[in-house]
Design an enzyme around this catalytic site. Sequence first.
Site, PDB file in Angstrom:
ATOM      1  N   SER A  70       9.335  31.792  63.725  1.00 14.99           N
ATOM      2  CA  SER A  70      10.762  31.901  64.057  1.00 14.99           C
ATOM      3  C   SER A  70      11.630  31.882  62.797  1.00 14.99           C
ATOM      4  O   SER A  70      12.790  32.295  62.837  1.00 14.99           O
ATOM      5  CB  SER A  70      11.161  30.738  64.957  1.00 14.99           C
ATOM      6  OG  SER A  70      10.744  29.523  64.363  1.00 14.99           O
ATOM      7  N   LYS A  71      11.082  31.390  61.683  1.00 20.08           N
ATOM      8  CA  LYS A  71      11.899  31.219  60.475  1.00 20.08           C
ATOM      9  C   LYS A  71      12.296  32.542  59.812  1.00 20.08           C
ATOM     10  O   LYS A  71      13.198  32.559  58.982  1.00 20.08           O
ATOM     11  CB  LYS A  71      11.168  30.315  59.484  1.00 20.08           C
ATOM     12  CG  LYS A  71      10.980  28.899  60.007  1.00 20.08           C
ATOM     13  CD  LYS A  71      12.299  28.165  60.162  1.00 20.08           C
ATOM     14  CE  LYS A  71      12.109  26.750  60.658  1.00 20.08           C
ATOM     15  NZ  LYS A  71      13.356  25.999  60.736  1.00 20.08           N
TER      16      LYS A  71
END
Length: 372
Positions: A70-71
């Site tokens: 998700s980063k």
Amino acid sequence: MIPHFVEFNYLCDKFLNLFSLFKKSKNIQASESILDLVGNTPLVNLQKVTADYPGQFYAKLEWFNPGQSSKDRIALSIIENAEAKGLIKPGSTIVETTSGNTGFSLAMASMVKGYKCILAVSSKSSQDKIDGLKAMGAEVHVCPAHVAADDPRSYYEVAKRIHAETPNSIYINQYFNELNTEAHYKTTGPEIWRQTAGRITHLVACSGTGGTISGTARYLKEKNPSIQILGVDAYGSVIKKYHETGKFDENEIHPYRIEGLGKNLIPSATDFSVIDTFVKVTDKDAALAARNLARTEGIFAGYTAGAALRATELYNDQNIFDENSVVVIILPDHGSRYLSKIYSEKWMTEQGFIDAEDLVQTSDKSAVTNSQ
Ligand SMILES: Cc1ncc(COP(=O)(O)O)c(C=O)c1O
């Protein structure tokens, strides 16, 4: 003064180059760069692990981002914001504090865009993650995990010092950067709303910096304030207690194994007002839940994905769900980053999370399967 024919030749060259590029790429379906693939991750219906709970349960697979977590969303968004403000240009340095995933995403974006990337990483991060960062061209400083956040050896203080000493650098500062939360408000929230056709009733998400849970929650609650935001915290972290009491309780802090979940400080990137409740999960339960997900659904997810699934089980025990529930569980990263941890039988045994008997049973089972 440049003669006109030079200018004319230059323009002709440019035109021919562009034309041949256009001809080469015509009909080819490809992204311009790996960064164009960030976001729009899939949602999958869980068939087995939640089969006994009322309602429908979906996992959002964040490792479908090209940096496998998700980063990617926050790395790209914060870098592009700094570019738009003229704070960085090719040759600048990106500095960050990271348990690994944000570093990987920043290193990936830095390589594509021509920045140097320096990362202060916690010694708790798996060797797989640290090796991955180096492979992506980042300079990595490994800092002791179990020191206070304001200790000069902590990864927060090391990153701050590197930023102060490096000219032409920016410090991403994901724990205290509102752009982290905003990236999820702008992307993860709308994706989930769209993918569930607005029918989502509950979101289960881990809280580290809090960017994922609170950015996504802020968007979803604006669309429908009755959506319940169910947070996941770790034993050893201060987040749940702070949410409930508004107090930072140092007594909550003790070492734990899960990477990226919970905190020993209160990140301003977390908007606690949009989160309804938290549960805490243990290192062992989260690890076993991740391993179970791989063996039942064929979904090979990271350690915090296991934490989110264990939390969903605990929320189900609290009778939070009913037959009309549409629950989205965010699974932040891929299992391949934990081969030397939760997916290593040796590591699991050393931690006391599985015992010799479990291993014998597993080996016997695979021996039977292999002989068929
Ligand atoms: C594997 C993993 N899961 C969950 C999280 C938590 O996400 P957030 O920082 O957006 O709260 C992180 C953050 O570092 C992470 O690396």
